[in-house]
Design an enzyme around this catalytic site. Structure first.
Site, PDB file in Angstrom:
ATOM      1  N   LYS A  87      50.511  35.225  50.988  1.00 49.83           N
ATOM      2  CA  LYS A  87      49.088  35.400  51.270  1.00 49.83           C
ATOM      3  C   LYS A  87      48.631  34.326  52.238  1.00 49.83           C
ATOM      4  CE  LYS A  87      44.660  35.993  48.839  1.00 49.83           C
ATOM      5  NZ  LYS A  87      43.982  35.953  47.525  1.00 49.83           N
ATOM      6  N   ARG A  94      48.479  45.034  43.416  1.00 52.91           N
ATOM      7  CA  ARG A  94      47.758  44.594  44.608  1.00 52.91           C
ATOM      8  C   ARG A  94      48.299  45.374  45.803  1.00 52.91           C
ATOM      9  NH1 ARG A  94      47.276  38.302  45.741  1.00 52.91           N
ATOM     10  NH2 ARG A  94      49.465  38.471  46.355  1.00 52.91           N
ATOM     11  N   SER A 133      39.288  35.314  40.845  1.00 50.84           N
ATOM     12  CA  SER A 133      39.990  34.247  41.552  1.00 50.84           C
ATOM     13  C   SER A 133      39.056  33.062  41.764  1.00 50.84           C
ATOM     14  CB  SER A 133      40.481  34.744  42.915  1.00 50.84           C
ATOM     15  OG  SER A 133      41.433  35.772  42.767  1.00 50.84           O
TER      16      SER A 133
END
Length: 531
Positions: free
Chosen positions: A141, A43, A112
């Site tokens: 996040k 990521r 997700s």
């Protein structure tokens, strides 16, 4: 790589910005793989394309050496360029259908999901796996959607029954809460997570190999280990009345020898009564609510009782921390959601507590347990049950035990105890118990006391402490039965004493009878069925 062969157990999502000072990203990644990471997702939300490509290419080479699949977050072009095994896409990224057309055959596509609707769409679109979360608050996040919570994941997993879609949970998972996450997310149909996804739990470590190995061990033991609540010594033939009575006899004899310390965060109205009952059984009570001392108390107690009868802010803060620390030490937690159906605040508190830690036993009357699951079948009136009970109490307690992954104790004129597989029906007790304040709270003290003894005996037998895949060792099903049975049989003896004239004189006599109760007296009086 065939998708059916993929092990999602320990799924690492990278985050270079979280690396400890001086720690090289590629070195950290390789050490993580050596420790037991089974899937890697790259990521890179802020990297330019060229930098992302370089990182992904080098990561792919390392993962290939360990035969671990590499996935790319969002960027299908990067996945194609480095020959990654697939991609992970969010709700605002490219649709699964288009990603499937662009990627090679047999590529892995994960999605997700934060809600039931998003999960249903992922199933319809043909995702290979889903990442459900966030389970807990996380610093890696910024969350724009509500937390799913541990128990929320379990309700979502039910939708995957009958499909080949795999599931991992993500969001704030670490070494301290991974076991709670694994146990708490199992659906009432038995659908468990295929793995857990972590970021900072590994990436921020100066020793990612050990961090990964510790997580992998817990996951491995959970998957192969015995049920959360079934005892280690129970035969494969299951429970019988005789085996249960024999075990209760052992617990009654052992409690006065072991004298376990029982930490109780309980109703202020009945603190003294509950403490006296605990002492009469042969255990030692400590009544403490301050959050700052919960870590130390968890080290020395044999079990924890959390009773929400008096919900002050300090007590609530203490409950949150106490259960968390006791879970970490794999000791029993008995939870009494007193009056949960009375207010929305109590419902929220119970949800928060059960998302924070795993209960070993949940005890309540019909109104309380109905409110716990959002059922309208039984109404509550404050802390009491209004009207009739459940039409099928056996089915109810079995279903709730599977959903909550713990022992369920339904109290009333007849008591029902279940581990999700077996149900014990008890018909001991006396009407005076319903005419005094705190009899239900005191029952919780009894259950916690015998849970502590069962856990201590199991640990002594194994001589190695609790194994990583269990929150508690020992037979909590039998311990819960023992707590109810001992209390109710003592009530029967107390009620017929010559010095007992009514409810006012009954409770002191009950404490006396608990102190003098022998296994032989219990065996003579026991009224139990096993179904």
């Amino acid at each position: 790589m065939l998708q059916t062969s993929i092990d999602y157990s320990l799924y690492l999502v990278t985050g270079r910005e979280l690396l400890p000072q001086g720690k090289d990203y590629l070195q950290s990644l390789e050490e993580s793989l050596e420790g037991g990471v089974t899937v890697v997702q790259i990521r890179e939300k802020k990297a330019e394309t060229a930098e992302f490509l370089d990182i992904a290419s080098k990561s792919k080479d390392i993962c290939a050496r360990y035969n671990v699949p590499l996935l790319i977050n969002d960027r299908i072009d990067i996945a194609l360029a480095v020959g990654a095994d697939g991609v992970h896409i969010g709700q605002t990224d490219m649709p699964v259908s288009i990603a499937r057309k662009l990627l090679p055959k047999d590529s892995i596509i994960g999605v997700s999901c934060n809600t039931i609707e998003e999960l249903e769409m992922a199933i319809k679109d043909g995702a290979d796996y889903v990442g459900i979360g966030a389970v807990y608050a996380t610093q890696t996040k910024d969350l724009v959607k509500p937390l799913v919570g541990v128990r929320g994941v379990g309700s979502m997993l039910r939708l995957l029954d009958g499909t080949s879609i795999k599931a991992v949970a993500i969001g704030g998972i670490n070494l301290k809460n991974v076991l709670r996450t694994l146990h708490g997310t199992v659906s009432e149909t038995g659908h468990a997570l295929d793995g857990i996804a972590v970021v900072s739990a590994i990436v921020t470590s100066i020793n990612p190999r050990q961090a990964a190995a510790d997580l992998a061990e817990i996951i491995r033991e959970f998957k192969k280990g015995p049920s959360l609540t079934r005892g280690l010594s129970i035969s494969t033939n299951g429970y019988t009345v005789d085996t249960i009575i024999n075990s209760i006899t052992t617990l009654m004899k052992s409690i006065r020898i072991l004298n376990p310390l029982i930490h109780q965060i309980t109703n202020n109205v009945v603190t003294t009564q509950s403490a006296n009952v605990t002492i009469a059984l042969g255990a030692s009570p400590i009544m403490a609510t301050t959050a700052d001392e919960m870590s130390d108390l968890a080290e020395i107690c044999g079990a924890l009782l959390v009773n929400i009868g008096t919900l002050t802010p300090p007590a609530y803060a203490g409950m949150l921390k106490a259960g968390f620390h006791v879970n970490a030490l794999k000791k029993p937690v008995v939870f009494d959601p007193v009056g949960v159906g009375a207010t929305e605040f109590r419902k929220k508190v119970v949800k928060d507590l059960l998302d924070k830690w795993q209960a070993t036993v949940i005890k309540g009357n019909a109104g309380e347990l109905a409110a716990l699951v959002g059922s309208n079948e039984v109404a509550s009136k404050g802390v009491d049950t209004a009207g009739e009970g459940f039409k099928d109490p056996v089915l109810f307690v079995k279903t709730l035990a599977r959903r909550e992954r713990c022992i369920i104790v339904l109290t009333g004129k007849t008591d029902y105890i279940s581990d999700g597989h077996t149900c014990a029906i008890l018909n001991n007790g006396h009407q005076f118990l319903g005419e005094i304040t705190g009899s239900g709270c005191a029952t919780g003290s009894c259950i916690a006391s015998y849970c502590a003894v069962a856990s201590l005996l199991a640990r002594a037998d194994r001589k190695m402490g609790a194994i990583p895949g269990q929150l508690v060792e020992g037979d909590m099903f039998v311990a819960a039965i023992a707590g109810l049975l001992v209390f109710n049989v003592a009530a029967e003896f107390a009620a017929v004493r010559g010095d007992v004239k009514g409810p006012g004189t009954f409770f002191p006599a009950l404490v006396d009878e608990l102190a003098s109760l022998t296994p032989e007296k219990v065996v003579r009086r026991v009224k139990i069925q096993i179904v």
